[in-house]
Design an enzyme around this catalytic site. Structure first.
Site, PDB file in Angstrom:
ATOM      1  CG  HIS A 277      -1.224   1.525   1.617  1.00 32.65           C
ATOM      2  ND1 HIS A 277      -3.326   1.192   1.365  1.00 32.65           N
ATOM      3  CD2 HIS A 277      -0.883   2.549   2.221  1.00 32.65           C
ATOM      4  CE1 HIS A 277      -2.788   2.823   0.941  1.00 32.65           C
ATOM      5  NE2 HIS A 277      -2.578   3.796   1.785  1.00 32.65           N
ATOM      6  CD  GLU A 278       2.521   3.561   3.592  1.00 33.38           C
ATOM      7  OE1 GLU A 278       3.262   4.494   3.362  1.00 33.38           O
ATOM      8  OE2 GLU A 278       1.299   3.730   4.847  1.00 33.38           O
ATOM      9  CG  HIS A 281       0.282   6.303  -0.825  1.00 35.21           C
ATOM     10  ND1 HIS A 281      -1.044   6.897  -1.376  1.00 35.21           N
ATOM     11  CD2 HIS A 281      -0.134   5.644   0.529  1.00 35.21           C
ATOM     12  CE1 HIS A 281      -1.396   6.382   0.428  1.00 35.21           C
ATOM     13  NE2 HIS A 281      -1.209   6.350   1.199  1.00 35.21           N
ATOM     14  CD  GLU A 355      -4.578   6.426   2.342  1.00 34.19           C
ATOM     15  OE1 GLU A 355      -3.927   5.661   2.641  1.00 34.19           O
ATOM     16  OE2 GLU A 355      -3.524   7.439   2.453  1.00 34.19           O
ATOM     17  CG  ASP A 359      -6.501   0.770   0.492  1.00 36.49           C
ATOM     18  OD1 ASP A 359      -5.246   0.483   0.589  1.00 36.49           O
ATOM     19  OD2 ASP A 359      -7.766   1.049   0.910  1.00 36.49           O
TER      20      ASP A 359
HETATM   21 ZN   LIG Z   1      -2.196   5.500   2.319  1.00 39.16          ZN
END
Ligand SMILES: [Zn+2]
Length: 414
Positions: A277-278, A281, A355, A359
């Protein structure tokens, strides 16, 4: 006069909006306190759900009180004549040193606002977090953190403030452009040195030991096109038992930092999913976009300040009789958040969009079901509410509500 009225109306409007949203949020959370939402009832026990509700309510009430006190302080400093008095005081001591006087006036006002925030920080840590079992801080640690933060603020902020005041006074019409260049360079340097020089002042970082986990992470990083500059564990547990993970660094080389609390609670699959997930980004350039956005906002802000500084109504409208470059800067720093408050929902909605993108990326690179179970554990262990008021969440939250986020992830999991 028109400006004073606009300012007062905005302070009042934002305070009323805060009150109204906090009231809604507290009622909504309390109404859903008796039952765990169906999507979570296999994984979250009723007492954990109720703890999250009570924790959320306690934090909301504290935040609201702090917001009211801050609004009152802002009015006292501006229209109440506080800033003018501070300025008069330093005029008597530093009459011939405009830059030093400016720095003294700005530091005095900043000190005052931090002093007002201090009891709230104390209460949050030693009363609320303590009561819910999250606090790991001792009073000596709290004091030493406070001293470190203040010294750091002075060593880093002091010189930049002096440079700013000097440019405003001596660099001519385009001072704001030069200041913007200095400010942007300063921020970039801070981003670069933060992980190696500043974060270690507050926490210990040790290389990740777990060989199995290390291999899994290296594999994921390679698959996603990143190189690790080191995998670290941070002793987050020394201050709080909330868990987290983050990345720092530029370009393709990343320093990966895990809170020890996160590693203790999640299994390897879940850690991998959180990391994915990170990485999402980064793949979607969220970090760079954020930096570009901040730089654009400071560019516009400084240009605006360049203009406001020359308008007599900007000072008189905010309760200041003696116009000066430093007072323009100080008023701008204190008052602009009031004008920006109404933009909060846009910022929050943009952040939630990011976000969802991260995801979706995580669901592709790792398993959506692992991210779901990691999130459920994090919600549970951080006592984050599963049932926020929808309007409150839309206005403030940088992350989507748990139920919506997990529903989307479940769709990826098929
Ligand atoms: Zn996040």
């Amino acid at each position: 006069m028109t400006f004073t009225l606009t300012f007062i109306s905005l302070v009042l409007a934002s305070t009323l909006i805060r009150l109204w949203l906090a009231g809604r949020h507290v009622r909504h959370v309390q109404q859903h306190r008796e039952q765990v939402p169906v999507a979570f009832d296999q994984h979250i026990a009723l007492d954990a759900h109720q703890k999250a509700a009570d924790y959320t309510v306690a934090k909301s009430k504290l935040g609201l009180t702090e917001g009211l006190v801050q609004a009152a302080l802002l009015l006292a400093l501006t229209l109440g004549g506080g800033l003018q008095n501070i300025d008069n005081y330093w005029q008597t001591l530093l009459a011939d040193h405009a830059i030093l006087r400016g720095a003294a006036v700005i530091c005095s006002a900043m000190l005052l606002t931090s002093l007002i925030d201090l009891p709230f920080d104390y209460y949050k840590t030693f009363v609320i977090d303590e009561k819910f079992g999250f606090n790991k801080m001792t009073l000596p640690m709290f004091v030493s953190d406070l001293i470190k933060h203040s010294l750091l603020g002075l060593t880093l902020g002091g010189p930049i403030l002096i440079v700013a005041l000097w440019l405003m006074q001596s660099a001519g019409e385009y001072w704001w452009l030069y200041l913007w260049l200095v400010w942007s360079a300063f921020n970039l340097i801070m981003l670069a040195v933060y992980p190696s020089f500043i974060a270690p002042l507050f926490n210990k970082f040790s290389p990740l030991q777990d060989e199995h986990l290390k291999k899994r992470i290296e594999l994921l990083l390679t698959k996603c096109g990143f190189k690790s500059q080191g995998l670290f564990v941070m002793d987050g547990s020394s201050r709080s038992s909330h868990g987290n993970a983050y990345f720092t660094g530029f370009g393709a080389s990343k320093r990966v930092v895990f809170f020890d609390t996160l590693l203790a609670r999640l299994n390897t699959d879940e850690i991998e999913a959180v990391l994915a997930h990170e990485l999402g980004h980064f793949k979607h350039h969220h970090v760079i976009k954020r930096i570009v956005m901040l730089f654009s906002v400071s560019f516009l802000g400084l240009a605006l300040l360049g203009w406001l500084m020359q308008q007599p109504w900007f000072y008189s409208g905010l309760g200041v009789d003696t116009a000066s470059t430093y007072m323009a800067l100080l008023l701008f720093l204190l008052v602009s958040p009031v004008f920006l408050f109404l933009l909060r929902p846009c910022m929050a909605s943009y952040s939630r969009k990011n976000e969802f993108e991260a995801d979706a990326y995580a669901a592709k690179q790792a398993q959506a079901k692992d991210l779901i179970s990691a999130l459920v554990k994090l919600y549970r262990d951080n006592a984050a509410t599963l049932t926020p008021d929808p309007l409150h969440s839309a206005f403030y939250d940088s992350h989507p509500p748990a139920s919506i986020r997990i529903a989307k992830l479940s769709a990826y999991a098929g």
